[in-house]
Design a protein around this motif. Structure first.
Motif, PDB file in Angstrom:
ATOM      1  N   LYS A  63     -39.787  37.748 106.360  1.00 22.47           N
ATOM      2  CA  LYS A  63     -40.673  38.188 105.281  1.00 22.47           C
ATOM      3  C   LYS A  63     -42.115  38.223 105.784  1.00 22.47           C
ATOM      4  O   LYS A  63     -42.458  37.558 106.765  1.00 22.47           O
ATOM      5  CB  LYS A  63     -40.565  37.256 104.067  1.00 22.47           C
ATOM      6  CG  LYS A  63     -39.205  37.290 103.388  1.00 22.47           C
ATOM      7  CD  LYS A  63     -39.200  36.471 102.113  1.00 22.47           C
ATOM      8  CE  LYS A  63     -37.812  36.461 101.462  1.00 22.47           C
ATOM      9  NZ  LYS A  63     -37.383  37.798 101.060  1.00 22.47           N
ATOM     10  N   THR A  64     -42.934  38.979 105.080  1.00 28.58           N
ATOM     11  CA  THR A  64     -44.346  39.060 105.433  1.00 28.58           C
ATOM     12  C   THR A  64     -45.138  37.993 104.685  1.00 28.58           C
ATOM     13  O   THR A  64     -44.655  37.404 103.717  1.00 28.58           O
ATOM     14  CB  THR A  64     -44.906  40.444 105.068  1.00 28.58           C
ATOM     15  OG1 THR A  64     -44.864  40.586 103.634  1.00 28.58           O
ATOM     16  CG2 THR A  64     -44.106  41.554 105.724  1.00 28.58           C
ATOM     17  N   ARG A  65     -46.360  37.765 105.138  1.00 24.91           N
ATOM     18  CA  ARG A  65     -47.236  36.829 104.426  1.00 24.91           C
ATOM     19  C   ARG A  65     -47.459  37.283 102.979  1.00 24.91           C
ATOM     20  O   ARG A  65     -47.470  36.463 102.051  1.00 24.91           O
ATOM     21  CB  ARG A  65     -48.582  36.715 105.141  1.00 24.91           C
ATOM     22  CG  ARG A  65     -48.527  35.995 106.481  1.00 24.91           C
ATOM     23  CD  ARG A  65     -49.939  35.808 107.029  1.00 24.91           C
ATOM     24  NE  ARG A  65     -49.952  35.085 108.293  1.00 24.91           N
ATOM     25  CZ  ARG A  65     -51.063  34.675 108.915  1.00 24.91           C
ATOM     26  NH1 ARG A  65     -52.248  34.961 108.373  1.00 24.91           N
ATOM     27  NH2 ARG A  65     -50.987  34.020 110.045  1.00 24.91           N
ATOM     28  N   LYS A  66     -47.602  38.574 102.795  1.00 24.57           N
ATOM     29  CA  LYS A  66     -47.834  39.111 101.456  1.00 24.57           C
ATOM     30  C   LYS A  66     -46.659  38.788 100.535  1.00 24.57           C
ATOM     31  O   LYS A  66     -46.850  38.421  99.367  1.00 24.57           O
ATOM     32  CB  LYS A  66     -48.054  40.622 101.526  1.00 24.57           C
ATOM     33  CG  LYS A  66     -48.408  41.266 100.189  1.00 24.57           C
ATOM     34  CD  LYS A  66     -48.690  42.756 100.358  1.00 24.57           C
ATOM     35  CE  LYS A  66     -49.035  43.396  99.010  1.00 24.57           C
ATOM     36  NZ  LYS A  66     -49.309  44.859  99.161  1.00 24.57           N
ATOM     37  N   GLU A  67     -45.450  38.903 101.068  1.00 27.57           N
ATOM     38  CA  GLU A  67     -44.263  38.610 100.256  1.00 27.57           C
ATOM     39  C   GLU A  67     -44.222  37.128  99.867  1.00 27.57           C
ATOM     40  O   GLU A  67     -43.902  36.780  98.723  1.00 27.57           O
ATOM     41  CB  GLU A  67     -43.000  38.993 101.022  1.00 27.57           C
ATOM     42  CG  GLU A  67     -42.769  40.493 101.127  1.00 27.57           C
ATOM     43  CD  GLU A  67     -41.581  40.832 102.011  1.00 27.57           C
ATOM     44  OE1 GLU A  67     -40.709  41.594 101.544  1.00 27.57           O
ATOM     45  OE2 GLU A  67     -41.513  40.342 103.162  1.00 27.57           O
ATOM     46  N   VAL A  68     -44.549  36.257 100.820  1.00 25.59           N
ATOM     47  CA  VAL A  68     -44.550  34.818 100.539  1.00 25.59           C
ATOM     48  C   VAL A  68     -45.618  34.472  99.511  1.00 25.59           C
ATOM     49  O   VAL A  68     -45.404  33.633  98.623  1.00 25.59           O
ATOM     50  CB  VAL A  68     -44.733  34.015 101.839  1.00 25.59           C
ATOM     51  CG1 VAL A  68     -45.014  32.546 101.541  1.00 25.59           C
ATOM     52  CG2 VAL A  68     -43.505  34.153 102.717  1.00 25.59           C
ATOM     53  N   LEU A  69     -46.776  35.113  99.608  1.00 27.78           N
ATOM     54  CA  LEU A  69     -47.847  34.883  98.636  1.00 27.78           C
ATOM     55  C   LEU A  69     -47.426  35.258  97.220  1.00 27.78           C
ATOM     56  O   LEU A  69     -47.943  34.715  96.235  1.00 27.78           O
ATOM     57  CB  LEU A  69     -49.097  35.681  99.026  1.00 27.78           C
ATOM     58  CG  LEU A  69     -49.975  35.079 100.129  1.00 27.78           C
ATOM     59  CD1 LEU A  69     -51.055  36.075 100.539  1.00 27.78           C
ATOM     60  CD2 LEU A  69     -50.606  33.774  99.656  1.00 27.78           C
ATOM     61  N   ALA A  70     -46.495  36.163  97.106  1.00 26.56           N
ATOM     62  CA  ALA A  70     -45.990  36.555  95.785  1.00 26.56           C
ATOM     63  C   ALA A  70     -44.863  35.640  95.324  1.00 26.56           C
ATOM     64  O   ALA A  70     -44.790  35.251  94.150  1.00 26.56           O
ATOM     65  CB  ALA A  70     -45.502  38.004  95.817  1.00 26.56           C
ATOM     66  N   ILE A  71     -43.966  35.273  96.248  1.00 27.02           N
ATOM     67  CA  ILE A  71     -42.793  34.478  95.892  1.00 27.02           C
ATOM     68  C   ILE A  71     -43.174  33.057  95.485  1.00 27.02           C
ATOM     69  O   ILE A  71     -42.659  32.519  94.490  1.00 27.02           O
ATOM     70  CB  ILE A  71     -41.805  34.426  97.079  1.00 27.02           C
ATOM     71  CG1 ILE A  71     -41.205  35.806  97.326  1.00 27.02           C
ATOM     72  CG2 ILE A  71     -40.694  33.407  96.824  1.00 27.02           C
ATOM     73  CD1 ILE A  71     -40.418  35.914  98.624  1.00 27.02           C
ATOM     74  N   ALA A  72     -44.072  32.428  96.249  1.00 29.08           N
ATOM     75  CA  ALA A  72     -44.399  31.019  96.016  1.00 29.08           C
ATOM     76  C   ALA A  72     -44.868  30.754  94.583  1.00 29.08           C
ATOM     77  O   ALA A  72     -44.273  29.917  93.883  1.00 29.08           O
ATOM     78  CB  ALA A  72     -45.427  30.543  97.033  1.00 29.08           C
ATOM     79  N   PRO A  73     -45.910  31.424  94.090  1.00 25.23           N
ATOM     80  CA  PRO A  73     -46.348  31.140  92.714  1.00 25.23           C
ATOM     81  C   PRO A  73     -45.326  31.540  91.661  1.00 25.23           C
ATOM     82  O   PRO A  73     -45.192  30.877  90.630  1.00 25.23           O
ATOM     83  CB  PRO A  73     -47.639  31.952  92.574  1.00 25.23           C
ATOM     84  CG  PRO A  73     -47.575  32.994  93.637  1.00 25.23           C
ATOM     85  CD  PRO A  73     -46.800  32.395  94.757  1.00 25.23           C
ATOM     86  N   GLU A  74     -44.584  32.612  91.925  1.00 27.63           N
ATOM     87  CA  GLU A  74     -43.568  33.042  90.952  1.00 27.63           C
ATOM     88  C   GLU A  74     -42.501  31.969  90.777  1.00 27.63           C
ATOM     89  O   GLU A  74     -42.089  31.649  89.647  1.00 27.63           O
ATOM     90  CB  GLU A  74     -42.921  34.350  91.410  1.00 27.63           C
ATOM     91  CG  GLU A  74     -41.852  34.861  90.443  1.00 27.63           C
ATOM     92  CD  GLU A  74     -41.107  36.080  90.970  1.00 27.63           C
ATOM     93  OE1 GLU A  74     -40.141  36.501  90.324  1.00 27.63           O
ATOM     94  OE2 GLU A  74     -41.485  36.587  92.051  1.00 27.63           O
ATOM     95  N   MET A  75     -42.027  31.389  91.889  1.00 26.61           N
ATOM     96  CA  MET A  75     -40.972  30.387  91.810  1.00 26.61           C
ATOM     97  C   MET A  75     -41.488  29.040  91.299  1.00 26.61           C
ATOM     98  O   MET A  75     -40.781  28.320  90.606  1.00 26.61           O
ATOM     99  CB  MET A  75     -40.290  30.230  93.167  1.00 26.61           C
ATOM    100  CG  MET A  75     -39.477  31.448  93.584  1.00 26.61           C
ATOM    101  SD  MET A  75     -38.135  31.844  92.407  1.00 26.61           S
ATOM    102  CE  MET A  75     -38.854  33.237  91.518  1.00 26.61           C
ATOM    103  N   VAL A  76     -42.738  28.708  91.624  1.00 21.34           N
ATOM    104  CA  VAL A  76     -43.335  27.500  91.064  1.00 21.34           C
ATOM    105  C   VAL A  76     -43.432  27.637  89.544  1.00 21.34           C
ATOM    106  O   VAL A  76     -43.105  26.707  88.794  1.00 21.34           O
ATOM    107  CB  VAL A  76     -44.721  27.223  91.679  1.00 21.34           C
ATOM    108  CG1 VAL A  76     -45.472  26.166  90.871  1.00 21.34           C
ATOM    109  CG2 VAL A  76     -44.586  26.779  93.129  1.00 21.34           C
TER     110      VAL A  76
END
Length: 537
Positions: free
Chosen positions: A119-132
């Motif tokens: 995954k890209t950094r951009k994808e992780v930046l989106a996934i982390a707050p969504e899952m939190v």
């Protein structure tokens, strides 16, 4: 968790990361036994498992949440990857807990993003707050970890943490996942997070670290000096690869050197107030329990809980200690619950005295387990004149660790000597109740016993570890045997204790074979088949 800023939160992950040690797999009841002792020890958070990983893990977390996660007990935590199904499973398993916590994580280092997550950094930046945020919708207390933070780009790490906190994370955990950092680097990483994450005051900074370079405890203590207020650790330092930061070492370092650490926590240097909620008198008992149930013995020179930690052989040291303990001891052995063996019971002791002493030692057994342990106690008491607390622990732990009762050892007999060929005869009762007897010759008595047992059970396996440890001193000491078998890259442990180490060795081997056989039985039952007793499965 509303923690005081001048206190260190102890987050125990023995039942999650610690259980990932090769061969240290625990069943549900064993996990519950350890969880109850962790609560007595006074840990603030118990990471009970990874609920989505397996039905067994889910059941263990659920059972611990119900039995130990009371209003006055510790926070019960479940691990979850940053995916909806993982987080949902954790929430379901944690429902019985009065104070549940979901710990969700996603990798942030470039090496993990490229080769593991893809995954890209951009994808992780989106996934982390969504899952939190999703976890926050299910429980109030959410912990977030950027996996491999120690090798992550700090600027990217700051941004991920800021978004996770904004989404509702109450704790942000900084893992040194591969044990790569040094104390100075790790301290600087924590300091950088405090200085560069704008909303860091809304979350507790936690640390998690592995001991690949032997620096985990040193890294954590440096992190405390730079603002970390939660330490994720395990009993005896067990865990993946070289293990985790050891709880007993961290707690006692903070206790013995509290005047040094006090100013970093905003306290007067002379303050004698404890820095953690840990009841240090429970440390040694907890260490022994985890060692016995996992079959992972503590090395003699292990700090705090090793057999030699308070031993002195040098004449100069002995002379100094006799004159004043402070000459060579920086802490009192009694502080961790280490006392001289108390001779408390003998062969004439009754069931009530037996039950009462076990309760004092921290064991609360159901009637069926108590009855089995009492029978074993009477057998040992007939052979040993005096029964110590350590003997009692070995007897009870031997009963607690029993594998599924499939094959039962009915008889073991050996013949060996300096000019004889070691020979063993064994009789086992199969799961169907049939008695099978066989004999074998080996390089030694234990080897002969194991070859004879293998001829009866006939389940392919490779013996990869055999260890014997004396529970107490003396010629009549109980010997505790731990073995590990490998089958198709899976490892199965067996444990037994007896005054006869040949018998203990045989029982431990059958114990491990029963675990292996039960696992194969479950797998084949899923396809409608059942492994017949006495045949290759």
């Amino acid at each position: 968790m509303n923690a005081k800023p001048d206190r260190i939160i102890i987050f125990d992950t023995t039942l999650r990361d610690g259980e990932q040690s090769p061969g240290a797999t625990l069943n549900v009841d064993e996990k519950l036994t350890i969880a109850r002792q962790l609560a007595r020890l006074g840990v603030d958070v118990i990471e009970a498992g990874f609920p989505f990983a397996s039905p067994g893990d889910f059941a263990a977390v659920q059972k611990i949440a119900k039995a130990v996660g009371t209003e006055t007990g510790p926070i019960i935590c479940g691990l979850a990857r940053a995916t909806r199904q993982d987080i949902q499973a954790a929430a379901e398993a944690l429902k019985p807990a009065a104070k549940p916590r979901i710990h969700t994580f996603i990798a942030t280092s470039d090496i993990h993003l490229t080769y593991k997550l893809k995954k890209t950094r951009k994808e992780v930046l989106a996934i982390a707050p969504e899952m939190v945020a999703y976890a926050k919708s299910l429980v109030e207390d959410v912990e977030f970890s950027p996996e491999d933070a120690g090798r992550s780009d700090p600027e990217f790490l700051y941004e991920v943490l800021e978004r996770a906190i904004a989404a509702g994370a109450t704790t942000v955990n900084i893992p040194d996942t591969v044990g790569y950092t040094t104390p100075a680097e790790f301290g600087a990483l924590i300091r950088g997070i405090k200085e560069n994450v704008p909303n860091i005051d809304k979350a507790i900074i936690s640390v998690h670290g592995h001991n690949d370079l032997g620096l985990a405890v040193a890294n954590f203590l440096e992190a405390v000096k730079n603002g970390a207020r939660q330490l994720e650790c395990t009993i005896n330092g067990i865990g993946e690869r070289a293990g985790n930061a050891a709880l007993e070492e961290l707690v006692m370092a903070l206790h013995v050197r509290r005047q040094y650490f006090n100013p970093f926590l905003g306290r007067p240097p002379e303050s004698e107030a404890p820095l953690t909620n840990i009841d240090t008198h429970q440390i040694y008992k907890t260490s022994r329990l985890v060692s016995n149930l996992t079959g992972m013995f503590v090395q003699p020179n292990k700090a705090i809980v090793g057999a030699n930690a308070f031993a002195h052989e040098s004449g100069i040291h002995q002379d100094g200690v006799l004159k004043n303990k402070l000459t060579y001891e920086i802490m009192d052995a009694q502080l961790i619950g280490l006392t001289d063996n108390q001779i408390v019971l003998g062969k004439h002791s009754g069931r009530n005295a037996f039950r009462t002493r076990l309760k004092e030692l921290g064991f609360e057994l159901e009637d069926a387990d108590l009855n089995k342990a009492f029978v074993k106690f009477k057998e040992v008491a007939d052979k040993k004149k005096e029964i110590s607390d350590w003997d009692l622990e070995a007897i009870v732990n031997d009963e607690i660790q029993q594998a599924p009762d499939l094959f039962r050892l009915e008889l073991v007999q050996v013949s060996c000597g300096s000019n004889a060929r070691p020979t063993a005869t064994v009789m086992l009762r199969t799961p169907e109740g049939e008695e099978l007897t066989d004999a074998a010759i080996g390089t030694g008595p234990v080897d002969a016993v194991y070859k004879a047992i293998n001829r009866v059970v006939n389940v392919p396996n490779q013996l990869i570890e055999f260890s014997v440890q004396s529970v107490t001193d003396g010629i009549d000491a109980i010997g505790a045997v731990t073995i590990r078998l490998k089958h198709n890259e899976r490892i199965f442990a067996g444990h037994a204790a007896n005054t006869d180490i040949i018998v203990a060795s045989a029982q431990a081997y059958v114990n491990a074979l029963n675990r292996l056989y039960a696992a194969l039985q479950r797998e084949q039952n899923q396809t409608g088949e059942k492994p017949p007793a006495g045949t290759t499965v």
